[in-house]
Design a protein around this motif. Sequence first.
Motif, PDB file in Angstrom:
ATOM      1  N   VAL A 100      53.105  30.107  51.267  1.00 55.37           N
ATOM      2  CA  VAL A 100      53.340  30.766  49.982  1.00 55.37           C
ATOM      3  C   VAL A 100      52.159  30.437  49.086  1.00 55.37           C
ATOM      4  N   PRO A 101      51.549  31.447  48.461  1.00 60.13           N
ATOM      5  CA  PRO A 101      50.402  31.182  47.588  1.00 60.13           C
ATOM      6  C   PRO A 101      50.774  30.225  46.457  1.00 60.13           C
ATOM      7  N   VAL A 102      49.876  29.256  46.217  1.00 67.81           N
ATOM      8  CA  VAL A 102      50.078  28.289  45.139  1.00 67.81           C
ATOM      9  C   VAL A 102      48.881  28.332  44.187  1.00 67.81           C
ATOM     10  N   GLU A 103      49.148  27.958  42.949  1.00 68.64           N
ATOM     11  CA  GLU A 103      48.088  27.875  41.959  1.00 68.64           C
ATOM     12  C   GLU A 103      47.219  26.661  42.256  1.00 68.64           C
ATOM     13  N   THR A 104      45.904  26.834  42.098  1.00 67.38           N
ATOM     14  CA  THR A 104      44.955  25.735  42.266  1.00 67.38           C
ATOM     15  C   THR A 104      44.039  25.710  41.047  1.00 67.38           C
ATOM     16  N   ALA A 105      43.129  24.757  41.013  1.00 67.09           N
ATOM     17  CA  ALA A 105      42.174  24.671  39.904  1.00 67.09           C
ATOM     18  C   ALA A 105      41.329  25.930  39.800  1.00 67.09           C
ATOM     19  N   GLU A 106      41.194  26.657  40.914  1.00 64.79           N
ATOM     20  CA  GLU A 106      40.328  27.837  40.982  1.00 64.79           C
ATOM     21  C   GLU A 106      41.041  29.133  40.590  1.00 64.79           C
ATOM     22  N   ILE A 107      42.297  29.272  41.003  1.00 63.48           N
ATOM     23  CA  ILE A 107      42.978  30.577  40.965  1.00 63.48           C
ATOM     24  C   ILE A 107      44.459  30.423  40.636  1.00 63.48           C
ATOM     25  N   THR A 108      44.971  31.383  39.866  1.00 59.02           N
ATOM     26  CA  THR A 108      46.414  31.529  39.678  1.00 59.02           C
ATOM     27  C   THR A 108      46.817  32.821  40.393  1.00 59.02           C
ATOM     28  N   PRO A 109      47.449  32.730  41.589  1.00 53.75           N
ATOM     29  CA  PRO A 109      47.745  33.929  42.379  1.00 53.75           C
ATOM     30  C   PRO A 109      48.964  34.686  41.851  1.00 53.75           C
ATOM     31  N   ARG A 110      48.936  36.010  42.087  1.00 52.53           N
ATOM     32  CA  ARG A 110      50.057  36.859  41.683  1.00 52.53           C
ATOM     33  C   ARG A 110      50.056  38.125  42.544  1.00 52.53           C
ATOM     34  N   TRP A 111      51.257  38.537  42.956  1.00 54.46           N
ATOM     35  CA  TRP A 111      51.414  39.771  43.722  1.00 54.46           C
ATOM     36  C   TRP A 111      51.510  40.961  42.770  1.00 54.46           C
ATOM     37  N   TYR A 112      50.843  42.069  43.145  1.00 56.20           N
ATOM     38  CA  TYR A 112      50.872  43.308  42.369  1.00 56.20           C
ATOM     39  C   TYR A 112      51.223  44.478  43.277  1.00 56.20           C
ATOM     40  N   ALA A 113      52.095  45.357  42.801  1.00 56.31           N
ATOM     41  CA  ALA A 113      52.310  46.631  43.492  1.00 56.31           C
ATOM     42  C   ALA A 113      50.986  47.393  43.460  1.00 56.31           C
ATOM     43  N   LEU A 114      50.722  48.193  44.490  1.00 59.33           N
ATOM     44  CA  LEU A 114      49.440  48.904  44.544  1.00 59.33           C
ATOM     45  C   LEU A 114      49.229  49.822  43.347  1.00 59.33           C
ATOM     46  N   ASP A 115      50.307  50.352  42.776  1.00 62.67           N
ATOM     47  CA  ASP A 115      50.140  51.228  41.615  1.00 62.67           C
ATOM     48  C   ASP A 115      50.119  50.449  40.295  1.00 62.67           C
ATOM     49  N   ALA A 116      50.105  49.115  40.371  1.00 59.23           N
ATOM     50  CA  ALA A 116      50.085  48.288  39.162  1.00 59.23           C
ATOM     51  C   ALA A 116      48.922  47.290  39.165  1.00 59.23           C
ATOM     52  N   VAL A 117      47.921  47.516  40.016  1.00 60.83           N
ATOM     53  CA  VAL A 117      46.753  46.633  40.053  1.00 60.83           C
ATOM     54  C   VAL A 117      46.058  46.718  38.690  1.00 60.83           C
ATOM     55  N   PRO A 118      45.776  45.573  38.051  1.00 62.95           N
ATOM     56  CA  PRO A 118      45.216  45.578  36.688  1.00 62.95           C
ATOM     57  C   PRO A 118      43.696  45.791  36.665  1.00 62.95           C
ATOM     58  N   TYR A 119      43.263  46.979  37.057  1.00 65.89           N
ATOM     59  CA  TYR A 119      41.825  47.255  37.142  1.00 65.89           C
ATOM     60  C   TYR A 119      41.060  46.960  35.850  1.00 65.89           C
ATOM     61  N   PRO A 120      41.613  47.220  34.660  1.00 61.26           N
ATOM     62  CA  PRO A 120      40.856  46.897  33.439  1.00 61.26           C
ATOM     63  C   PRO A 120      40.550  45.405  33.277  1.00 61.26           C
ATOM     64  N   ARG A 121      41.279  44.531  33.964  1.00 63.57           N
ATOM     65  CA  ARG A 121      41.036  43.088  33.881  1.00 63.57           C
ATOM     66  C   ARG A 121      40.140  42.592  35.021  1.00 63.57           C
ATOM     67  N   MET A 122      39.699  43.505  35.881  1.00 61.38           N
ATOM     68  CA  MET A 122      38.872  43.149  37.035  1.00 61.38           C
ATOM     69  C   MET A 122      37.407  43.475  36.744  1.00 61.38           C
ATOM     70  N   TRP A 123      36.511  43.098  37.670  1.00 60.25           N
ATOM     71  CA  TRP A 123      35.121  43.512  37.566  1.00 60.25           C
ATOM     72  C   TRP A 123      35.075  45.038  37.492  1.00 60.25           C
ATOM     73  N   ASP A 124      34.088  45.577  36.799  1.00 56.20           N
ATOM     74  CA  ASP A 124      33.972  47.011  36.524  1.00 56.20           C
ATOM     75  C   ASP A 124      33.924  47.868  37.791  1.00 56.20           C
ATOM     76  N   ASP A 125      33.414  47.328  38.888  1.00 56.81           N
ATOM     77  CA  ASP A 125      33.275  48.115  40.117  1.00 56.81           C
ATOM     78  C   ASP A 125      34.586  48.319  40.863  1.00 56.81           C
ATOM     79  N   ALA A 126      35.563  47.433  40.657  1.00 55.68           N
ATOM     80  CA  ALA A 126      36.764  47.404  41.501  1.00 55.68           C
ATOM     81  C   ALA A 126      37.511  48.723  41.541  1.00 55.68           C
TER      82      ALA A 126
END
Length: 157
Positions: A100-126
């Motif tokens: 099960v994904p766990v939070e680490t010092a590097e990353i806070t993981p979270r599952w997203y439905a494909l139609d709810a991917v937060p593209y505005p919060r990602m790198w511009d190319d994504a």
Amino acid sequence: MSLPGVCVVYLLRRGPGGTEVLLGDKRTGLGQGKVVGIGGKLDHGESAEEAAVREVEEEIGVRIEASALHLAGTIDYHFPTRPAWSQRSTVFVCRRFQGVPVETAEITPRWYALDAVPYPRMWDDASRWLPGVLRGGTVDARFTFGSDLSTVVLTAV
């Protein structure tokens, strides 16, 4: 000139409303504050597959096998005003993993439905390539970022 190598893995699972992708809030380093895929730099002499297996375990505590990785393509990132950020990313999709994904010092993981991917919060190319990859496609692209280090100014696909 060869670019430093990195890898990124998009874990997919079947959720209650359909396919979901695991992304993470980047807590440190390049991309801090953005939503990103799971991955990182290739160590000297390490293949992209080996790095993907290692990085996923280090960043979110999930185990994957290299045989479960589906190669989805490569992307070259160019930052003319900050050349140290330029890199070549190998993109993988993975549907089989343990843990099960766990939070680490590097990353806070979270599952997203494909139609709810937060593209505005990602790198511009994504938003230009990730939707296709998440639906089974591939990518072979080059993105050049402007002097603001966040806006794509040139795309070659």
